[in-house]
Design an enzyme around this catalytic site. Structure first.
Site, PDB file in Angstrom:
ATOM      1  N   HIS A  25       0.861  -1.188   0.000  1.00 11.03           N
ATOM      2  CA  HIS A  25       0.000   0.000   0.000  1.00 11.03           C
ATOM      3  C   HIS A  25       0.897   1.238   0.000  1.00 11.03           C
ATOM      4  O   HIS A  25       2.127   1.113  -0.059  1.00 11.03           O
ATOM      5  CB  HIS A  25      -0.947  -0.016   1.207  1.00 11.03           C
ATOM      6  CG  HIS A  25      -0.245  -0.261   2.520  1.00 11.03           C
ATOM      7  ND1 HIS A  25       0.638   0.642   3.061  1.00 11.03           N
ATOM      8  CD2 HIS A  25      -0.271  -1.312   3.380  1.00 11.03           C
ATOM      9  CE1 HIS A  25       1.103   0.169   4.202  1.00 11.03           C
ATOM     10  NE2 HIS A  25       0.582  -1.018   4.421  1.00 11.03           N
ATOM     11  N   HIS A  28       4.052   1.381   2.269  1.00  9.48           N
ATOM     12  CA  HIS A  28       5.239   0.709   1.718  1.00  9.48           C
ATOM     13  C   HIS A  28       5.865   1.547   0.595  1.00  9.48           C
ATOM     14  O   HIS A  28       7.083   1.676   0.505  1.00  9.48           O
ATOM     15  CB  HIS A  28       4.848  -0.642   1.110  1.00  9.48           C
ATOM     16  CG  HIS A  28       4.256  -1.629   2.073  1.00  9.48           C
ATOM     17  ND1 HIS A  28       2.958  -2.069   1.972  1.00  9.48           N
ATOM     18  CD2 HIS A  28       4.791  -2.268   3.146  1.00  9.48           C
ATOM     19  CE1 HIS A  28       2.719  -2.951   2.923  1.00  9.48           C
ATOM     20  NE2 HIS A  28       3.801  -3.090   3.658  1.00  9.48           N
ATOM     21  N   LYS A 140       4.840   3.632  11.701  1.00  6.88           N
ATOM     22  CA  LYS A 140       3.609   2.913  12.077  1.00  6.88           C
ATOM     23  C   LYS A 140       3.910   1.751  13.039  1.00  6.88           C
ATOM     24  O   LYS A 140       3.198   1.530  13.998  1.00  6.88           O
ATOM     25  CB  LYS A 140       2.949   2.414  10.792  1.00  6.88           C
ATOM     26  CG  LYS A 140       2.233   1.123  10.866  1.00  6.88           C
ATOM     27  CD  LYS A 140       0.774   1.340  10.898  1.00  6.88           C
ATOM     28  CE  LYS A 140      -0.063   0.125  11.170  1.00  6.88           C
ATOM     29  NZ  LYS A 140       0.556  -1.161  11.009  1.00  6.88           N
TER      30      LYS A 140
END
Ligand code: AMP
Length: 271
Positions: A25, A28, A140
């Protein structure tokens, strides 16, 4: 892969590396774009690493999309996509693991025993295979970044660890491969993590410094969503992840919740 890396190095080329578990996504891709800008060669890997999943976790269900991932890597300017299989990464009869003590035992590590041993081991192995000058990770997975930094220091690895900001959906939900498993109601409830982190940020901006009160405020928001079970909602030291009593420079809020069968984590710096 290793001999390719050696010849790139022999030609004087710098190698930027983005390790992933695939189902790519924009989070990345942001790492790949940064690697593209800062290095002569960009290597990405896709490996759903069995040793970082617990026996009751979603290894078998982890989403996979080899063809889609290939296209995204190409478009992001990745030169080499490394796709090892578990038997070559973990030869039979060999059991060698890397353990980063302390940092691996708290928060995510307390809930997912052995998880960071699997992460540190696979990242060490990938570093030895890909031989990157720089490796790119997303904030994250905050604790993962801390564990990898500690591993690099602890093992004197010649790799610069680059940590980049969390990429979010428009409504604040941190992008994650596992989000695809959220049902419609769960997907809208999932924004509660970002709402809780923003509440924490707002309180700090308004002068609140008590970690206890900020934790309570985050928990209150999370618990308003019926479907959410809070695993932790803490204010921690950004380096050691130890609990702090008051917010100061280098303090981070970290959250983990369960939403149906899915676990979601998120975090945000507070000062
Ligand atoms: P994964 O494929 O989930 O193991 O993640 C591979 C890398 O992408 C890790 O360094 C993650 O921290 C990073 N990553 C995952 N989600 C995001 C995101 N939303 N924003 C930025 N980086 C991310």
């Amino acid at each position: 892969m290793q001999s390719l890396a050696q010849s790139l190095r022999a030609e004087g080329k710098s190698i930027g590396f983005v390790p992933t578990m695939g189902f790519l996504h924009d989070g990345h891709l942001s790492l790949m774009h940064a690697a593209r800008q800062e290095n002569d060669s960009v290597v990405a890997s896709i490996f759903v690493n069995p040793t970082q999943f617990g026996p009751q976790e979603d290894f078998d269900r982890y989403p996979r999309d080899r063809d889609g991932d290939l296209k995204k890597c190409e478009a992001a300017g990745v030169d080499v996509l490394f796709l090892p299989e578990a038997p070559e990464m973990y030869p039979e009869g060999v059991a060698v693991f890397v353990t980063v003590e302390q940092l691996s035992d708290v928060l995510e590590g307390a809930i997912r025993p052995g998880h960071f041993r699997g992460v540190a081991t696979v990242v060490a192995k990938l570093f030895n295979i890909v031989q990157p000058h720089r490796a790119y990770f997303g904030r994250k997975d905050y604790q993962q970044c801390a564990v990898i930094r500690a591993m690099v220091r602890g093992l004197n690895l010649a790799v610069s660890v680059v940590v980049l900001p969390t990429v979010r959906e428009r409504d604040g939900l941190a992008m994650s491969s596992r989000n695809v498993y959220l049902g419609k109601d769960e997907r809208s409830a999932a924004t509660v993590l970002w709402r809780a982190l923003q509440e924490a940020e707002g309180l700090v901006r308004a002068g609140e410094r008590s970690a206890e009160r900020i934790q309570q405020a985050m928990r209150r928001i999370l618990e308003r969503e019926q479907a959410v079970t809070v695993e932790y909602a803490v204010v921690s030291d950004a380096e050691t992840l130890a609990p702090v009593s008051s917010v100061r420079a280098g303090t981070v809020a970290l959250l983990a919740v369960r939403l149906g069968r899915i676990r979601l984590i998120d975090n945000h710096p507070l000062l």
